[in-house]
Design a protein around this motif. Sequence first.
Motif, PDB file in Angstrom:
ATOM      1  N   ASN A 190      30.068  40.603  43.203  1.00 57.07           N
ATOM      2  CA  ASN A 190      30.939  41.253  44.486  1.00 57.07           C
ATOM      3  C   ASN A 190      30.776  42.572  44.657  1.00 57.07           C
ATOM      4  O   ASN A 190      31.789  43.432  44.855  1.00 57.07           O
ATOM      5  CB  ASN A 190      32.431  40.794  43.816  1.00 57.07           C
ATOM      6  CG  ASN A 190      33.380  40.932  45.041  1.00 57.07           C
ATOM      7  OD1 ASN A 190      33.113  40.699  46.132  1.00 57.07           O
ATOM      8  ND2 ASN A 190      34.937  41.336  44.683  1.00 57.07           N
ATOM      9  N   GLY A 191      29.550  43.005  45.001  1.00 60.38           N
ATOM     10  CA  GLY A 191      29.378  44.192  45.433  1.00 60.38           C
ATOM     11  C   GLY A 191      29.650  45.606  44.465  1.00 60.38           C
ATOM     12  O   GLY A 191      30.120  46.610  44.717  1.00 60.38           O
ATOM     13  N   GLY A 192      29.496  45.108  43.309  1.00 60.88           N
ATOM     14  CA  GLY A 192      30.112  45.851  42.038  1.00 60.88           C
ATOM     15  C   GLY A 192      29.411  47.434  42.042  1.00 60.88           C
ATOM     16  O   GLY A 192      29.896  48.349  41.653  1.00 60.88           O
ATOM     17  N   ALA A 193      28.177  47.322  42.713  1.00 65.40           N
ATOM     18  CA  ALA A 193      27.350  48.612  42.516  1.00 65.40           C
ATOM     19  C   ALA A 193      28.170  49.506  43.644  1.00 65.40           C
ATOM     20  O   ALA A 193      27.711  50.628  43.667  1.00 65.40           O
ATOM     21  CB  ALA A 193      26.078  48.605  42.915  1.00 65.40           C
ATOM     22  N   ASN A 194      28.988  49.098  44.561  1.00 62.14           N
ATOM     23  CA  ASN A 194      29.444  49.729  45.879  1.00 62.14           C
ATOM     24  C   ASN A 194      30.865  49.561  45.670  1.00 62.14           C
ATOM     25  O   ASN A 194      31.632  49.529  46.604  1.00 62.14           O
ATOM     26  CB  ASN A 194      28.921  48.961  46.999  1.00 62.14           C
ATOM     27  CG  ASN A 194      27.439  49.119  47.132  1.00 62.14           C
ATOM     28  OD1 ASN A 194      26.771  50.004  47.067  1.00 62.14           O
ATOM     29  ND2 ASN A 194      26.902  47.806  47.657  1.00 62.14           N
ATOM     30  N   GLY A 195      31.493  49.678  44.288  1.00 64.53           N
ATOM     31  CA  GLY A 195      32.816  50.031  44.076  1.00 64.53           C
ATOM     32  C   GLY A 195      33.645  48.504  44.140  1.00 64.53           C
ATOM     33  O   GLY A 195      34.829  48.714  44.005  1.00 64.53           O
TER      34      GLY A 195
ATOM     35  N   THR B  95      37.367  26.305  45.489  1.00 67.17           N
ATOM     36  CA  THR B  95      37.922  26.846  44.156  1.00 67.17           C
ATOM     37  C   THR B  95      38.023  28.607  44.096  1.00 67.17           C
ATOM     38  O   THR B  95      37.987  29.045  43.206  1.00 67.17           O
ATOM     39  CB  THR B  95      36.951  26.573  43.033  1.00 67.17           C
ATOM     40  OG1 THR B  95      35.611  27.030  43.276  1.00 67.17           O
ATOM     41  CG2 THR B  95      37.001  25.101  42.823  1.00 67.17           C
ATOM     42  N   GLY B  96      38.011  28.948  45.406  1.00 68.53           N
ATOM     43  CA  GLY B  96      38.613  30.514  45.574  1.00 68.53           C
ATOM     44  C   GLY B  96      37.658  31.540  45.251  1.00 68.53           C
ATOM     45  O   GLY B  96      38.178  32.670  45.304  1.00 68.53           O
ATOM     46  N   VAL B  97      36.295  31.441  45.290  1.00 64.94           N
ATOM     47  CA  VAL B  97      35.496  32.334  44.924  1.00 64.94           C
ATOM     48  C   VAL B  97      35.559  33.379  45.854  1.00 64.94           C
ATOM     49  O   VAL B  97      35.469  34.523  45.892  1.00 64.94           O
ATOM     50  CB  VAL B  97      33.928  32.012  44.361  1.00 64.94           C
ATOM     51  CG1 VAL B  97      33.140  33.399  44.180  1.00 64.94           C
ATOM     52  CG2 VAL B  97      34.172  31.201  43.261  1.00 64.94           C
ATOM     53  N   GLY B  98      35.410  33.037  47.371  1.00 68.81           N
ATOM     54  CA  GLY B  98      35.273  33.600  48.388  1.00 68.81           C
ATOM     55  C   GLY B  98      36.760  34.528  48.690  1.00 68.81           C
ATOM     56  O   GLY B  98      36.655  35.645  49.076  1.00 68.81           O
ATOM     57  N   SER B  99      37.728  33.803  48.278  1.00 73.01           N
ATOM     58  CA  SER B  99      39.026  34.145  48.229  1.00 73.01           C
ATOM     59  C   SER B  99      39.365  35.653  47.536  1.00 73.01           C
ATOM     60  O   SER B  99      39.715  36.645  47.783  1.00 73.01           O
ATOM     61  CB  SER B  99      40.389  33.263  48.248  1.00 73.01           C
ATOM     62  OG  SER B  99      40.266  32.475  48.975  1.00 73.01           O
ATOM     63  N   LEU B 100      38.488  35.517  46.367  1.00 71.06           N
ATOM     64  CA  LEU B 100      38.699  36.555  45.295  1.00 71.06           C
ATOM     65  C   LEU B 100      38.046  37.649  45.722  1.00 71.06           C
ATOM     66  O   LEU B 100      38.351  38.701  45.527  1.00 71.06           O
ATOM     67  CB  LEU B 100      38.299  36.069  44.011  1.00 71.06           C
ATOM     68  CG  LEU B 100      39.338  35.039  43.234  1.00 71.06           C
ATOM     69  CD1 LEU B 100      38.698  34.613  42.105  1.00 71.06           C
ATOM     70  CD2 LEU B 100      40.806  35.562  43.101  1.00 71.06           C
TER      71      LEU B 100
END
Length: 309
Positions: free
Chosen positions: A94-99, A147-152
């Motif tokens: 989820n873009g962890g390297a960018n915040g 199952t909500g991965v996109g929503s999270l």
Amino acid sequence: MAQLIRQPQLLCGQGWADYGLVDSGNGRKLERYGDFLFIRPEPQALWQPREADWDAPHLAPHGEFVPGADEDGGGRWNYTRPVPRDGWPLSWPNGGANGGESVRFTAQCTPFRHLGFFPDMAPVWGWMGEQLQGMQAAQTLNLFGYTGVGSLALSRFGSVTHVDASKKSVAQARENAALSGMSDRPIRWIIDDAAKFTAREVRRGKRYDGIIMDPPKFGRGPDGEVWRLEEHLPGLIHDARRLLDGQSRFLFLTVYAVRMSSLAIAGLLEEAFADLPGVIEHGDLAVQDDVGGRLLPTAIFARWRQGEA
């Protein structure tokens, strides 16, 4: 008027620590889900596999989905090694390297050949994050949210309305939110028919900054409503357009398992967005395998976004 880009584009995903496309061919694909390997049918894998023997020790699958004789997604899993029947945790960066922060979710072998999330959607989730960059109070809508991965993933930018007709899928989405430590995020979990909900939102005068929709070819709502993609998608798109305005950022549509060109659904968006600025793009979703870099197409997409071509 939104500008239609006629040249198709390719939106390609690559594997990450918890997922990878190992190989494909002869109508099947071999994938890695954490520590487990699975074979599933893949009609678009027309070529020969790169690896000659998928039963070799380093490739031996834990299970294979064998499709049934019908076209409604029936079939069964055949297991050759133990697999946790209640699922196992995985994550997406989820873009962890960018915040950003990792989204965690449970993978599980379902009766419909899926494993609880769609890995080819990872570049879509990343693209949506780029469109919402800098926003902290975005209002987004996830139709057919599964199952909500996109929503999270969207919830890091503001509030999300997650809609799915399946009580089981919404319950799993809530569990994935808890697994990710995101239970306190401003997400509305709604069990409803996506088309009916969208029409009600139009009547309520609601607006959103972004909408993602991943409709099936055929489905049923919680009250037995019948969904047929070719019949009902135009009405849903036109209602969704009425929930967006000149300040909105995007609409993203993916379509699976249909005999249809991405140019067809792009034309539908061009009609619906004739009164808004921006760009309409379309093309294929694909996943790149871990070793040879071969691309496996999985779906078609069309999207509207603010900005220039």
